[in-house]
Every structure is written in structure tokens, then in C-alpha cells.
Design a protein around this motif. Structure first.
Motif, PDB file in Angstrom:
ATOM      1  N   SER A  53       0.834  -1.209   0.000  1.00  0.00           N
ATOM      2  CA  SER A  53       0.000   0.000   0.000  1.00  0.00           C
ATOM      3  C   SER A  53       0.866   1.256   0.000  1.00  0.00           C
ATOM      4  N   GLN A  54       2.019   1.219   0.663  1.00  0.00           N
ATOM      5  CA  GLN A  54       2.934   2.359   0.622  1.00  0.00           C
ATOM      6  C   GLN A  54       3.503   2.545  -0.783  1.00  0.00           C
ATOM      7  N   ILE A  55       3.829   1.440  -1.439  1.00  0.00           N
ATOM      8  CA  ILE A  55       4.344   1.517  -2.806  1.00  0.00           C
ATOM      9  C   ILE A  55       3.260   2.019  -3.747  1.00  0.00           C
ATOM     10  N   TYR A  56       2.029   1.590  -3.543  1.00  0.00           N
ATOM     11  CA  TYR A  56       0.907   2.075  -4.360  1.00  0.00           C
ATOM     12  C   TYR A  56       0.789   3.593  -4.268  1.00  0.00           C
ATOM     13  N   GLU A  57       0.911   4.132  -3.061  1.00  0.00           N
ATOM     14  CA  GLU A  57       0.807   5.575  -2.882  1.00  0.00           C
ATOM     15  C   GLU A  57       1.920   6.314  -3.626  1.00  0.00           C
ATOM     16  N   MET A  58       3.109   5.718  -3.688  1.00  0.00           N
ATOM     17  CA  MET A  58       4.225   6.351  -4.396  1.00  0.00           C
ATOM     18  C   MET A  58       4.031   6.347  -5.911  1.00  0.00           C
ATOM     19  N   LYS A 102      18.635   2.164   6.482  1.00  0.00           N
ATOM     20  CA  LYS A 102      17.993   3.453   6.728  1.00  0.00           C
ATOM     21  C   LYS A 102      16.485   3.403   6.500  1.00  0.00           C
ATOM     22  N   GLY A 103      15.947   2.249   6.108  1.00  0.00           N
ATOM     23  CA  GLY A 103      14.522   2.126   5.836  1.00  0.00           C
ATOM     24  C   GLY A 103      14.131   2.623   4.459  1.00  0.00           C
ATOM     25  N   GLU A 104      15.062   2.595   3.527  1.00  0.00           N
ATOM     26  CA  GLU A 104      14.805   3.058   2.168  1.00  0.00           C
ATOM     27  C   GLU A 104      14.678   1.869   1.223  1.00  0.00           C
ATOM     28  N   LEU A 105      13.780   1.988   0.247  1.00  0.00           N
ATOM     29  CA  LEU A 105      13.658   0.976  -0.801  1.00  0.00           C
ATOM     30  C   LEU A 105      14.848   1.090  -1.747  1.00  0.00           C
ATOM     31  N   ASN A 131       8.121  -2.558 -21.197  1.00  0.00           N
ATOM     32  CA  ASN A 131       8.058  -1.133 -21.481  1.00  0.00           C
ATOM     33  C   ASN A 131       9.220  -0.408 -20.794  1.00  0.00           C
ATOM     34  N   ASP A 132      10.107   0.205 -21.562  1.00  0.00           N
ATOM     35  CA  ASP A 132      11.259   0.918 -20.994  1.00  0.00           C
ATOM     36  C   ASP A 132      10.838   2.144 -20.196  1.00  0.00           C
ATOM     37  N   PHE A 133       9.805   2.825 -20.645  1.00  0.00           N
ATOM     38  CA  PHE A 133       9.336   4.004 -19.929  1.00  0.00           C
ATOM     39  C   PHE A 133       8.837   3.629 -18.538  1.00  0.00           C
ATOM     40  N   LEU A 134       8.096   2.533 -18.428  1.00  0.00           N
ATOM     41  CA  LEU A 134       7.612   2.065 -17.132  1.00  0.00           C
ATOM     42  C   LEU A 134       8.786   1.657 -16.244  1.00  0.00           C
ATOM     43  N   ASP A 135       9.786   1.044 -16.819  1.00  0.00           N
ATOM     44  CA  ASP A 135      10.980   0.659 -16.081  1.00  0.00           C
ATOM     45  C   ASP A 135      11.628   1.889 -15.432  1.00  0.00           C
ATOM     46  N   ASN A 136      11.854   2.923 -16.222  1.00  0.00           N
ATOM     47  CA  ASN A 136      12.471   4.148 -15.706  1.00  0.00           C
ATOM     48  C   ASN A 136      11.573   4.857 -14.691  1.00  0.00           C
ATOM     49  N   TYR A 137      10.280   4.872 -14.951  1.00  0.00           N
ATOM     50  CA  TYR A 137       9.335   5.537 -14.051  1.00  0.00           C
ATOM     51  C   TYR A 137       9.329   4.872 -12.670  1.00  0.00           C
ATOM     52  N   VAL A 138       9.243   3.554 -12.639  1.00  0.00           N
ATOM     53  CA  VAL A 138       9.207   2.829 -11.365  1.00  0.00           C
ATOM     54  C   VAL A 138      10.512   3.028 -10.596  1.00  0.00           C
ATOM     55  N   LYS A 139      11.626   2.942 -11.288  1.00  0.00           N
ATOM     56  CA  LYS A 139      12.911   3.141 -10.612  1.00  0.00           C
ATOM     57  C   LYS A 139      13.040   4.552 -10.053  1.00  0.00           C
ATOM     58  N   SER A 140      12.620   5.548 -10.813  1.00  0.00           N
ATOM     59  CA  SER A 140      12.763   6.927 -10.347  1.00  0.00           C
ATOM     60  C   SER A 140      11.829   7.243  -9.182  1.00  0.00           C
ATOM     61  N   ARG A 141      10.655   6.626  -9.153  1.00  0.00           N
ATOM     62  CA  ARG A 141       9.690   6.909  -8.078  1.00  0.00           C
ATOM     63  C   ARG A 141       9.957   6.120  -6.797  1.00  0.00           C
ATOM     64  N   LEU A 142      10.558   4.942  -6.904  1.00  0.00           N
ATOM     65  CA  LEU A 142      10.716   4.079  -5.733  1.00  0.00           C
ATOM     66  C   LEU A 142      12.124   4.062  -5.150  1.00  0.00           C
ATOM     67  N   ASN A 143      13.138   4.228  -5.971  1.00  0.00           N
ATOM     68  CA  ASN A 143      14.505   4.038  -5.504  1.00  0.00           C
ATOM     69  C   ASN A 143      14.862   5.053  -4.414  1.00  0.00           C
ATOM     70  N   TYR A 144      15.320   4.551  -3.283  1.00  0.00           N
ATOM     71  CA  TYR A 144      15.753   5.310  -2.120  1.00  0.00           C
ATOM     72  C   TYR A 144      14.644   6.157  -1.487  1.00  0.00           C
ATOM     73  N   LYS A 174      11.878   6.482   1.489  1.00  0.00           N
ATOM     74  CA  LYS A 174      11.674   5.961   2.851  1.00  0.00           C
ATOM     75  C   LYS A 174      10.332   5.255   2.943  1.00  0.00           C
ATOM     76  N   VAL A 175      10.326   4.118   3.641  1.00  0.00           N
ATOM     77  CA  VAL A 175       9.093   3.391   3.929  1.00  0.00           C
ATOM     78  C   VAL A 175       9.047   3.074   5.414  1.00  0.00           C
ATOM     79  N   ASP A 176       7.862   2.928   5.924  1.00  0.00           N
ATOM     80  CA  ASP A 176       7.667   2.556   7.316  1.00  0.00           C
ATOM     81  C   ASP A 176       7.557   1.039   7.365  1.00  0.00           C
ATOM     82  N   PHE A 177       8.681   0.390   7.580  1.00  0.00           N
ATOM     83  CA  PHE A 177       8.733  -1.069   7.536  1.00  0.00           C
ATOM     84  C   PHE A 177       9.773  -1.545   8.530  1.00  0.00           C
ATOM     85  N   LYS A 178       9.308  -2.124   9.626  1.00  0.00           N
ATOM     86  CA  LYS A 178      10.231  -2.532  10.680  1.00  0.00           C
ATOM     87  C   LYS A 178      10.482  -4.038  10.693  1.00  0.00           C
TER      88      LYS A 178
END
Length: 111
Positions: free
Chosen positions: A35-40, A64-67, A76-89, A91-95
């Protein structure tokens, strides 16, 4: 002989109950993280030409709690770049879980 059979049945029941108890806990953790990834990813800045885009994202969570995105499997190359840019590093709340554990999550963007 009868006592040995009873002991085996009890051990089998305990093992089964333990396995089911662990699965329920992991599902909750995965749903919280997904759900956190969905929001991102929910506001994408492009229009879809096809009905939907799919990808499978492999990632880990650092100390550090970062994806940290390891790979994005998609056609799709565009989707590949989009997902990496939005998710990489991000912070998530995951203990739960430790650093170095690899997670997989399917991503689907629909029109």
C-alpha cells in the motif's frame, strides 16, 4: 504403539497450526508495504496507449529504511524508468524483516 500414533498426530497438528500462523502475519506486512508503494506510484505523468502496463519489481530495504530497487521486469522501458525513479531510495515505514531480504511485488498501471 497407540501412544506413538497419538504423539505423531499431535506433532502434525502443531506443525500445521504453526505454518498457518506465520502466513497470516506475513500477508499483513506485505499488504502494508504494497500500500505504501501504491501511494508512491499512483499519480503517473503519462497517458496509456494500451489498456494496462505490468511489471514485477524486485527490491530490498536498506538499514535506513529506504527501498532499493534491484530490477524491474517489464516490456516497457518508460515504465521501467518511471518505477525506478519513483521508488529508488524512498523511505518506507517497515520494521519487519532485515536488511538484505529481497521482496517481489507486481505492479500494474491501468488506464
Amino acid at each position: 504403539m497407540k501412544k506413538i500414533k497419538v504423539v505423531y498426530v499431535v506433532l502434525a497438528l502443531l506443525a500445521t497450526m504453526g505454518a498457518f500462523a506465520n502466513k497470516g502475519n506475513n500477508i499483513k506486512v506485505e499488504k502494508d508495504l504494497s500500500s505504501q508503494i501504491y501511494e508512491m506510484l499512483k499519480q503517473y505523468p503519462f497517458e496509456l496507449k494500451s489498456d494496462d502496463l505490468t511489471a514485477e519489481v524486485r527490491f530490498t530495504i536498506n538499514n535506513k529504511g529506504e527501498l532499493v530497487v534491484l530490477s524491474v521486469e517489464t516490456q516497457n522501458d518508460f515504465l521501467d524508468n518511471y518505477v525506478k525513479s519513483r521508488l529508488n531510495y524512498q523511505k518506507v515505514d517497515f520494521k519487519q524483516g532485515g536488511p538484505g531480504k529481497i521482496y517481489k511485488i507486481p505492479v500494474r498501471i491501468t488506464a
